[in-house]
Design an enzyme around this catalytic site. Structure first.
Site, PDB file in Angstrom:
ATOM      1  N   ALA A   1     -15.882 -18.149   0.273  1.00  0.00           N
ATOM      2  CA  ALA A   1     -16.581 -18.076   0.960  1.00  0.00           C
ATOM      3  C   ALA A   1     -16.370 -17.423   1.898  1.00  0.00           C
ATOM      4  CB  ALA A   1     -17.393 -18.701   1.141  1.00  0.00           C
TER       5      ALA A   1
ATOM      6  N   ASP B   1     -13.306  -3.652  -1.305  1.00  0.00           N
ATOM      7  CA  ASP B   1     -12.664  -4.122  -1.760  1.00  0.00           C
ATOM      8  C   ASP B   1     -13.390  -4.642  -2.981  1.00  0.00           C
ATOM      9  OD1 ASP B   1     -10.732  -4.425  -0.419  1.00  0.00           O
ATOM     10  OD2 ASP B   1     -11.554  -5.743   1.085  1.00  0.00           O
TER      11      ASP B   1
ATOM     12  N   ASN C   1     -12.124  -1.603   5.314  1.00  0.00           N
ATOM     13  CA  ASN C   1     -11.415  -1.640   4.554  1.00  0.00           C
ATOM     14  C   ASN C   1     -10.467  -0.148   4.273  1.00  0.00           C
ATOM     15  OD1 ASN C   1     -11.716  -1.080   2.115  1.00  0.00           O
ATOM     16  ND2 ASN C   1     -10.440  -1.533   0.495  1.00  0.00           N
TER      17      ASN C   1
ATOM     18  N   SER D   1       0.700  -1.364  -0.017  1.00  0.00           N
ATOM     19  CA  SER D   1       0.087   0.062  -0.016  1.00  0.00           C
ATOM     20  C   SER D   1       0.823   1.207   0.175  1.00  0.00           C
ATOM     21  CB  SER D   1      -0.619  -0.072   1.142  1.00  0.00           C
ATOM     22  OG  SER D   1      -1.657  -1.160   0.999  1.00  0.00           O
TER      23      SER D   1
ATOM     24  N   GLU E   1     -23.236   1.474   4.111  1.00  0.00           N
ATOM     25  CA  GLU E   1     -24.542   0.692   3.801  1.00  0.00           C
ATOM     26  C   GLU E   1     -23.452  -0.468   3.447  1.00  0.00           C
ATOM     27  OE1 GLU E   1     -27.770   0.705   4.211  1.00  0.00           O
ATOM     28  OE2 GLU E   1     -28.209  -1.144   2.868  1.00  0.00           O
TER      29      GLU E   1
ATOM     30  N   LYS F   1     -10.085  -5.725   9.923  1.00  0.00           N
ATOM     31  CA  LYS F   1     -11.276  -5.349   9.241  1.00  0.00           C
ATOM     32  C   LYS F   1     -12.473  -5.830  10.138  1.00  0.00           C
ATOM     33  CE  LYS F   1      -9.573  -6.027   4.716  1.00  0.00           C
ATOM     34  NZ  LYS F   1     -10.154  -6.344   3.570  1.00  0.00           N
TER      35      LYS F   1
HETATM   36  P1  ATR Z   1     -10.582 -14.048   3.352  1.00  0.00           P
HETATM   37  O1  ATR Z   1     -10.809 -12.951   4.049  1.00  0.00           O
HETATM   38  O2  ATR Z   1      -8.812 -13.736   1.848  1.00  0.00           O
HETATM   39  O3  ATR Z   1     -11.386 -14.245   2.488  1.00  0.00           O
HETATM   40  P2  ATR Z   1     -11.073 -15.774   4.659  1.00  0.00           P
HETATM   41  O4  ATR Z   1     -12.065 -14.901   5.523  1.00  0.00           O
HETATM   42  O5  ATR Z   1     -10.198 -16.814   6.110  1.00  0.00           O
HETATM   43  O6  ATR Z   1     -10.341 -14.524   4.491  1.00  0.00           O
HETATM   44  O7  ATR Z   1     -11.559 -16.985   3.937  1.00  0.00           O
HETATM   45  C1  ATR Z   1     -10.170 -18.359   3.425  1.00  0.00           C
HETATM   46  C2  ATR Z   1     -11.628 -18.682   2.225  1.00  0.00           C
HETATM   47  O8  ATR Z   1     -10.522 -19.991   1.691  1.00  0.00           O
HETATM   48  C3  ATR Z   1     -12.378 -19.896   2.845  1.00  0.00           C
HETATM   49  O9  ATR Z   1     -13.164 -20.391   1.089  1.00  0.00           O
HETATM   50  C4  ATR Z   1     -11.818 -21.031   3.005  1.00  0.00           C
HETATM   51  O10 ATR Z   1     -12.648 -22.381   3.059  1.00  0.00           O
HETATM   52  P3  ATR Z   1     -13.407 -22.617   4.317  1.00  0.00           P
HETATM   53  O11 ATR Z   1     -14.341 -21.316   4.287  1.00  0.00           O
HETATM   54  O12 ATR Z   1     -14.035 -24.616   3.369  1.00  0.00           O
HETATM   55  O13 ATR Z   1     -12.375 -22.794   5.375  1.00  0.00           O
HETATM   56  C5  ATR Z   1     -10.804 -21.934   1.863  1.00  0.00           C
HETATM   57  N1  ATR Z   1      -9.987 -21.693   1.689  1.00  0.00           N
HETATM   58  C6  ATR Z   1      -8.447 -22.436   3.330  1.00  0.00           C
HETATM   59  N2  ATR Z   1      -7.583 -23.133   3.327  1.00  0.00           N
HETATM   60  C7  ATR Z   1      -8.410 -24.332   1.995  1.00  0.00           C
HETATM   61  C8  ATR Z   1      -8.370 -25.330   1.211  1.00  0.00           C
HETATM   62  N3  ATR Z   1      -6.773 -25.933   2.369  1.00  0.00           N
HETATM   63  N4  ATR Z   1      -8.654 -25.955   0.612  1.00  0.00           N
HETATM   64  C9  ATR Z   1      -9.968 -24.909  -0.253  1.00  0.00           C
HETATM   65  N5  ATR Z   1     -10.162 -23.865   0.444  1.00  0.00           N
HETATM   66  C10 ATR Z   1      -9.892 -23.277   1.472  1.00  0.00           C
END
Ligand code: ATR
EC number: 1.1.1.25
Length: 282
Positions: free
Chosen positions: A129, A102, A87, A17, A78, A66
């Protein structure tokens, strides 16, 4: 005036940044600074008090603040309220107002190289997700595009994401990765938002692209490395690719607009940042 800007988070020593906002200040012809304020999350209220005393005009927020910062701000936009994450913070008339740039930044980063990709007939597959996926999903449904499906390791988490912001007019289905692999050829755009493939696990790929169509655009928000295994695989199969560092630049562009009112043309910085990242990794 001299703009006082910065970033709070932990750890932020390697943040891009300062590089980004130094370029933005130069492009805008503005005098200013963008400093890193690394703190202990136990002390978030103290950090905010300190920033106000410093006379800061605005700042970015990253991991792990965050979500928790929402409780310490005077006003929340909103979108940020629905996402439960901020952020970008702007000091307006002595009050802190929080935004989330974002998702909208991601859309800008995508429409820059692919101006006609998103419309009411577009079919999108979102992988993941988590927090990043939430912002992007919300921004996508606001574009009123035809279909946004979500595949995630935890199906329940993907269902919760959709339930938290259901929007009429957009078709959405939750898929397992196995189902997503099967239907892959139906999508115009695939967006990878999980942490899979991020340094140091650069040889990992969240799903197989065996059924990928060469007409599909594959986007990965991971930018360390700049060429993830997923993007390399997509490119080898003839698909167009979209790198993650562009999102970083455009979410910054939107934040900069909120702080300074200046809307910058930053297209050329996408390549410059790519060069910088490739240089650091060689
Ligand atoms: P960010 O803010 O970067 O999105 P996060 O909120 O921790 O980080 O989300 C991480 C994402 O990576 C989630 O979708 C997670 O899947 P789960 O909801 O099933 O935990 C996914 N993720 C992390 N490691 C993974 C792996 N080894 N295989 C598949 N999905 C993974």
């Amino acid at each position: 005036m001299r703009y006082k800007l910065g970033l709070i988070g932990h750890p932020i020593g390697h943040s891009l940044s300062p590089w980004i906002h130094k370029h933005f200040l130069d492009l805008a012809g503005l005098d200013g600074e963008y400093k890193l304020y690394e703190g202990d999350h136990q002390q978030l209220p103290n950090v905010l008090k300190y920033l106000k005393q410093e006379g800061i005009d605005g700042f970015n927020v990253t991991v792990p603040y965050k979500q928790m910062i929402v409780d310490f701000l005077d006003e929340i936009d909103e979108d940020a309220r629905i996402l439960g994450a901020v952020n970008t913070v702007v000091l307006q008339n002595g009050k802190w107002k929080g935004y989330s740039t974002d998702g909208a930044g991601y859309i800008r980063s995508l429409t820059d190289p692919f101006p006609n990709l998103l419309n009411k007939n577009t079919s999108v597959l979102l992988l993941g997700a988590g927090g990043a996926a939430r912002g992007i999903y919300r921004a996508l449904i606001q574009e009123e595009i035809g279909r946004v499906d979500i595949a995630n390791r935890s199906v329940v988490k993907a269902e919760q994401l959709i339930a938290s912001m259901r929007f009429p007019g957009v078709d959405t289905q939750v898929l397992t990765f196995q189902e997503a692999e099967e239907y892959l050829g139906h999508y115009d755009l695939i967006i990878q938002t999980t942490s899979v493939g991020m340094k140091p696990h650069v040889d990992q790929q969240v799903l197989s692209l065996e059924n990928l169509s060469a007409d599909t655009v594959v986007s990965d928000i991971v930018y360390q490395p700049i060429m993830t295994q997923l993007l390399q695989d997509a490119s080898d199969r003839g698909a167009s690719i979209h790198h993650g560092h562009a999102m970083l630049l455009y979410q910054g562009q939107l934040a900069f607009e909120k702080w300074t009112g200046q809307s910058l043309e930053i297209h050329h910085l996408v390549d410059e940042l790519e060069k910088k990242l490739r240089g650091e990794n060689s």
